[in-house]
Design an enzyme around this catalytic site. Sequence first.
Site, PDB file in Angstrom:
ATOM      1  N   LYS A 148       0.913   4.092  -2.932  1.00 58.54           N
ATOM      2  CA  LYS A 148       0.524   5.470  -2.649  1.00 58.54           C
ATOM      3  C   LYS A 148       1.674   6.446  -2.903  1.00 58.54           C
ATOM      4  O   LYS A 148       1.448   7.596  -3.298  1.00 58.54           O
ATOM      5  CB  LYS A 148       0.025   5.584  -1.200  1.00 58.54           C
ATOM      6  CG  LYS A 148      -1.299   4.874  -0.960  1.00 58.54           C
ATOM      7  CD  LYS A 148      -2.384   5.346  -1.911  1.00 58.54           C
ATOM      8  CE  LYS A 148      -3.769   4.886  -1.493  1.00 58.54           C
ATOM      9  NZ  LYS A 148      -4.819   5.313  -2.449  1.00 58.54           N
ATOM     10  N   TYR A 200       0.830  -1.212   0.000  1.00 61.35           N
ATOM     11  CA  TYR A 200       0.000   0.000   0.000  1.00 61.35           C
ATOM     12  C   TYR A 200       0.864   1.262   0.000  1.00 61.35           C
ATOM     13  O   TYR A 200       0.599   2.216  -0.740  1.00 61.35           O
ATOM     14  CB  TYR A 200      -0.904  -0.039   1.232  1.00 61.35           C
ATOM     15  CG  TYR A 200      -1.962   1.033   1.305  1.00 61.35           C
ATOM     16  CD1 TYR A 200      -3.105   0.975   0.508  1.00 61.35           C
ATOM     17  CD2 TYR A 200      -1.849   2.088   2.207  1.00 61.35           C
ATOM     18  CE1 TYR A 200      -4.096   1.938   0.603  1.00 61.35           C
ATOM     19  CE2 TYR A 200      -2.827   3.050   2.316  1.00 61.35           C
ATOM     20  CZ  TYR A 200      -3.951   2.975   1.506  1.00 61.35           C
ATOM     21  OH  TYR A 200      -4.925   3.934   1.615  1.00 61.35           O
TER      22      TYR A 200
END
Length: 250
Positions: free
Chosen positions: A157, A153
């Site tokens: 991001k 993640y």
Amino acid sequence: MRFADRVALVTGGGRGIGAATALRFAREGAAVVVSDVDEGPAEEVASQIRQEGGRALAVACDVRDRGQVEAMVQRAVDTFGRLDFLVTCAGIIRDNLIHKMTDDDWDGVIDTHLKGTFLCAQAAQRVMVPQRYGKMVFLSSTSALGNRGQTNYSAAKAGIQGMARTLAIELGPFNINVNAVAPGFIETRMTRAVAERTGVDFEELKKAAAERTPLRRVGQPEDVAGVIAFLCSEDAGYVSGQVIYVRGGP
């Protein structure tokens, strides 16, 4: 009604930040394409917009699939005649420590967040460049700065921030602004799922997050939607290639 005559496409628009953003656009006059991997939640948001007197279309789309993404953008143009705003909120989490993270954990998160944002931006710019107008806002996260158990993640991001900066350079000459918004702890279904998965009471998790936040509260989807709306407004006409952290403090 600062978005009258504008058309917005919001991926991940059936829940959380995406739903709040879709409603915010509609209440300020935009026609909204509400996209989600499941048509049911997208249709719920679109129906609420129509009940409030707005214009909305629900579209089921897996943003990892180029064909579905291109069909979604084409449907937006066919229905409303143009596309002015793209907001990429679609996302999933598959948290794990590095020694436990599987290929599926990695691929699912990277493909949904990073590849999905790329495919949506690529399809949208084909419409925005000829009309010489557009605003793109990509959803990043404070996890881009690093977060335990989120190698996949965090990498996705952080990549989204680099993508926003690069596309701001490439698309700026065509009057297209590209920015990223990086929320901190926001009260959504995703953060509730984190609590359930880790065996922590959600109210206790929110209380702990609020205590770490200078404003002493957790964020709401509407807090992020307000910043996204600003970035798509003419007030932010000279803002591009930026990452705005919406986290209640520095």
